[in-house]
Design a protein around this motif. Sequence first.
Motif, PDB file in Angstrom:
ATOM      1  N   TRP A   1       0.824  -1.216   0.000  1.00 54.92           N
ATOM      2  CA  TRP A   1       0.000   0.000   0.000  1.00 54.92           C
ATOM      3  C   TRP A   1       0.855   1.262   0.000  1.00 54.92           C
ATOM      4  N   GLY A   2       2.090   1.176   0.506  1.00 56.19           N
ATOM      5  CA  GLY A   2       2.997   2.305   0.352  1.00 56.19           C
ATOM      6  C   GLY A   2       3.320   2.551  -1.105  1.00 56.19           C
ATOM      7  N   ARG A   3       3.555   1.474  -1.851  1.00 54.04           N
ATOM      8  CA  ARG A   3       3.818   1.612  -3.287  1.00 54.04           C
ATOM      9  C   ARG A   3       2.596   2.152  -4.020  1.00 54.04           C
ATOM     10  N   VAL A   4       1.413   1.671  -3.643  1.00 46.16           N
ATOM     11  CA  VAL A   4       0.189   2.150  -4.298  1.00 46.16           C
ATOM     12  C   VAL A   4      -0.019   3.633  -4.031  1.00 46.16           C
ATOM     13  N   ALA A   5       0.131   4.039  -2.765  1.00 45.01           N
ATOM     14  CA  ALA A   5      -0.079   5.444  -2.420  1.00 45.01           C
ATOM     15  C   ALA A   5       0.915   6.343  -3.149  1.00 45.01           C
ATOM     16  N   GLY A   6       2.159   5.883  -3.277  1.00 46.64           N
ATOM     17  CA  GLY A   6       3.190   6.714  -3.876  1.00 46.64           C
ATOM     18  C   GLY A   6       3.179   6.754  -5.382  1.00 46.64           C
ATOM     19  N   ASP A   7       2.798   5.654  -6.040  1.00 48.19           N
ATOM     20  CA  ASP A   7       2.807   5.618  -7.507  1.00 48.19           C
ATOM     21  C   ASP A   7       1.758   4.639  -8.009  1.00 48.19           C
ATOM     22  N   GLY A   8       0.516   4.911  -7.670  1.00 46.64           N
ATOM     23  CA  GLY A   8      -0.585   4.073  -8.122  1.00 46.64           C
ATOM     24  C   GLY A   8      -1.869   4.872  -8.153  1.00 46.64           C
ATOM     25  N   GLU A   9      -2.941   4.179  -8.425  1.00 43.76           N
ATOM     26  CA  GLU A   9      -4.246   4.842  -8.437  1.00 43.76           C
ATOM     27  C   GLU A   9      -5.330   3.809  -8.178  1.00 43.76           C
ATOM     28  N   LEU A  10      -6.451   4.307  -7.678  1.00 45.48           N
ATOM     29  CA  LEU A  10      -7.603   3.452  -7.409  1.00 45.48           C
ATOM     30  C   LEU A  10      -8.803   3.969  -8.179  1.00 45.48           C
ATOM     31  N   THR A  11      -9.539   3.022  -8.746  1.00 44.95           N
ATOM     32  CA  THR A  11     -10.880   3.296  -9.246  1.00 44.95           C
ATOM     33  C   THR A  11     -11.832   2.437  -8.424  1.00 44.95           C
ATOM     34  N   GLY A  12     -13.096   2.471  -8.741  1.00 47.66           N
ATOM     35  CA  GLY A  12     -14.063   1.747  -7.937  1.00 47.66           C
ATOM     36  C   GLY A  12     -13.817   0.257  -7.853  1.00 47.66           C
ATOM     37  N   ASN A  13     -13.186  -0.331  -8.871  1.00 47.03           N
ATOM     38  CA  ASN A  13     -12.989  -1.788  -8.850  1.00 47.03           C
ATOM     39  C   ASN A  13     -11.590  -2.208  -9.280  1.00 47.03           C
ATOM     40  N   CYS A  14     -10.614  -1.298  -9.207  1.00 46.92           N
ATOM     41  CA  CYS A  14      -9.260  -1.665  -9.646  1.00 46.92           C
ATOM     42  C   CYS A  14      -8.203  -0.863  -8.897  1.00 46.92           C
ATOM     43  N   VAL A  15      -7.163  -1.585  -8.444  1.00 47.05           N
ATOM     44  CA  VAL A  15      -5.964  -0.963  -7.885  1.00 47.05           C
ATOM     45  C   VAL A  15      -4.857  -1.109  -8.921  1.00 47.05           C
ATOM     46  N   THR A  16      -4.210  -0.011  -9.278  1.00 46.84           N
ATOM     47  CA  THR A  16      -3.093  -0.036 -10.219  1.00 46.84           C
ATOM     48  C   THR A  16      -1.863   0.521  -9.530  1.00 46.84           C
ATOM     49  N   VAL A  17      -0.731  -0.165  -9.692  1.00 48.25           N
ATOM     50  CA  VAL A  17       0.517   0.306  -9.102  1.00 48.25           C
ATOM     51  C   VAL A  17       1.631   0.134 -10.118  1.00 48.25           C
ATOM     52  N   HIS A  18       2.588   1.052 -10.109  1.00 49.76           N
ATOM     53  CA  HIS A  18       3.691   1.034 -11.061  1.00 49.76           C
ATOM     54  C   HIS A  18       5.024   0.910 -10.331  1.00 49.76           C
ATOM     55  N   THR A  19       5.992   0.325 -11.004  1.00 53.98           N
ATOM     56  CA  THR A  19       7.350   0.261 -10.479  1.00 53.98           C
ATOM     57  C   THR A  19       8.312   0.124 -11.641  1.00 53.98           C
ATOM     58  N   GLU A  20       9.533   0.629 -11.444  1.00 55.84           N
ATOM     59  CA  GLU A  20      10.550   0.529 -12.498  1.00 55.84           C
ATOM     60  C   GLU A  20      11.447  -0.687 -12.303  1.00 55.84           C
TER      61      GLU A  20
END
Length: 233
Positions: free
Chosen positions: A26-45
């Motif tokens: 959730w730290g990664r999501v908060a820092g470089d991700g996004e939420l919609t109503g039914n999807c969590v997206t997270v990015h990393t290099e």
Amino acid sequence: MSETADAAPGPAEDLLAATPETAYFWGRVAGDGELTGNCVTVHTEDERAADALATIAGADRTGHQVAARESAHDASIVRYEDEYEIQVFGSPADRAGAALGLPIDGQPGGYRFDSFADHRAPLVRGLLEACGTVCFRESSGSVGISFVHGDESLLQTIRSLLADANLHVPTDDLAETSSGGYWFGLADDADTGEFAEWVYTGSDESGCYSDGRRQKLRRSVERATGSDVGDLG
């Protein structure tokens, strides 16, 4: 511990349960991700971090590309980096919005990370790897560590997390970046060696870290201190 350890996290039984792995996720999501109503997206290099995040979430990596990224501090500087994307569909997005105060569909977030009070280091590690920068300052022979994000509220939350940690890591006030976001850095008198060891504590055992970011922080601290701090983890 060796940086070549093959430890890897297992899938979380519940993504909202408080564990070192979910705190990192959730730290990664908060820092470089996004939420919609039914999807969590997270990015990393980092491919290792991408595999760890996908395993924790019980998801597959859904994309890999070489992306152009503007420097967080100077929009005129562009870097080309690998970028991996992980998506988790279903209830975790809505539940995370409610339980953790993460913004959904671009709405303002409240960022309530109290449930991870016992796992502050992996939470901050995820945030550092997602929206933090590490550099060695040639002019002063010191380590620069900063956090950059478009959401001022998230950065204030990270400052609070660091203030509550049992470390000597005072922080500077928030400032605006040239690209329209916000940033703050660890103050000049912060103990960056202590911070580096703390933030990567347990990373070997959990497998939750970016190879590149951990090595860069270790090498920067070693150059600044003139001593071998050993393997972080």
